[in-house]
Design an enzyme around this catalytic site. Structure first.
Site, mmCIF file in Angstrom:
data_model
loop_
_atom_site.group_PDB
_atom_site.id
_atom_site.type_symbol
_atom_site.label_atom_id
_atom_site.label_comp_id
_atom_site.label_asym_id
_atom_site.label_seq_id
_atom_site.Cartn_x
_atom_site.Cartn_y
_atom_site.Cartn_z
ATOM 1 N N ARG A 40 0.802 -1.201 0.000
ATOM 2 C CA ARG A 40 0.000 0.000 0.000
ATOM 3 C C ARG A 40 0.848 1.271 0.000
ATOM 4 O O ARG A 40 0.364 2.344 -0.288
ATOM 5 C CB ARG A 40 -0.898 -0.001 1.257
ATOM 6 C CG ARG A 40 -2.153 -0.837 1.073
ATOM 7 C CD ARG A 40 -2.833 -1.120 2.382
ATOM 8 N NE ARG A 40 -2.241 -2.329 2.968
ATOM 9 C CZ ARG A 40 -2.619 -2.814 4.155
ATOM 10 N NH1 ARG A 40 -3.533 -2.192 4.873
ATOM 11 N NH2 ARG A 40 -2.080 -3.916 4.613
ATOM 12 N N GLY A 41 2.143 1.131 0.304
ATOM 13 C CA GLY A 41 2.975 2.306 0.562
ATOM 14 C C GLY A 41 3.058 3.327 -0.551
ATOM 15 O O GLY A 41 3.239 4.515 -0.295
ATOM 16 N N ASP A 100 14.766 -0.175 0.520
ATOM 17 C CA ASP A 100 15.550 -0.343 1.742
ATOM 18 C C ASP A 100 16.621 -1.407 1.475
ATOM 19 O O ASP A 100 17.674 -1.100 0.918
ATOM 20 C CB ASP A 100 14.567 -0.731 2.855
ATOM 21 C CG ASP A 100 15.200 -0.837 4.228
ATOM 22 O OD1 ASP A 100 16.057 -0.008 4.553
ATOM 23 O OD2 ASP A 100 14.824 -1.740 4.995
ATOM 24 N N LYS A 128 17.197 4.149 0.840
ATOM 25 C CA LYS A 128 18.156 4.078 1.949
ATOM 26 C C LYS A 128 19.356 3.287 1.446
ATOM 27 O O LYS A 128 19.440 2.074 1.678
ATOM 28 C CB LYS A 128 17.547 3.312 3.126
ATOM 29 C CG LYS A 128 16.547 4.058 3.965
ATOM 30 C CD LYS A 128 16.168 3.150 5.150
ATOM 31 C CE LYS A 128 14.867 3.557 5.786
ATOM 32 N NZ LYS A 128 14.374 2.540 6.733
#
Ligand code: IMP
Ligand code: MG
Length: 176
Positions: A40-41, A100, A128
């Protein structure tokens, strides 16, 4: 729970998203294009991004669960919902909220590449780089962020904070 400390303002996000959309519109070859958001991000980022891409696009979504409700990567990618339409011979842009370890993006890239798209490129609002565990190309990156657990603008912690208009650092989160 404390309010997350602002890392990237709503104004800065809007300016960057606008620039990314223009770059994407210019670089993705002519022809049918599908923007694929990772749920969903990515839903808020994708909603803003597609409105800055000045050409016909179709929108589709992949439902993915890579973390459970923990803030530590399980390294396991589970497909909860597949695309609604084939992507064969289409220029596909995969849209992620954050890269990430890179495990999720790599898994999804391999999945989509096997379906014969005309081209496949990747876009992430945040990255990141210090946390990467696998080499994966991110063609368009909004912002590089430090090794902190960030929330807001679609990103959650335990399903909360997605509706924050800015990106913030959640103090007290376990960022491993
Ligand atoms: P990766 O597979 O380790 O690259 O993780 C990718 C997914 O983990 C992202 O799509 C996010 O949903 C989630 N994630 C990674 N870091 C964060 C963070 O700092 N805040 C919120 N979600 C994160
Ligand atoms: Mg995600």
């Amino acid at each position: 729970m404390n309010l997350p400390v602002e890392l990237i303002s709503a104004t800065a996000i809007q300016a960057r998203v606008q620039a990314m959309g223009q770059e994407i519109g210019a670089k993705v070859p002519a022809g049918p294009m599908t923007v694929v958001g990772v749920l969903r991000g990515a839903f808020i980022f994708m909603a803003d991004l597609v409105r800055t891409i000045d050409r016909p696009v179709t929108c589709d979504f992949l439902g993915v669960r890579s973390y459970g409700d923990a803030t530590v990567s399980s390294g396991v990618v589970e497909i909860k919902g597949d695309l609604a339409a084939p992507i064969e011979n289409r220029h596909v842009l995969l849209v992620e909220d954050i890269v990430d370890t890179g495990l999720t993006l790599k898994y999804l890239l391999d999945l989509l590449a096997a379906r014969g798209p005309a081209s496949l490129s990747t876009c992430a609002l945040l990255s990141k780089p210090s946390r990467r565990r696998i080499q994966v190309a991110v063609d368009y990156t909004g912002f590089e962020v430090p090794d902190e657990f960030v929330v807001g603008y679609g990103l959650d912690a335990g399903q909360l904070y997605r509706n924050l208009p800015y990106i913030g650092i959640l103090s007290g989160a376990i960022a491993t």
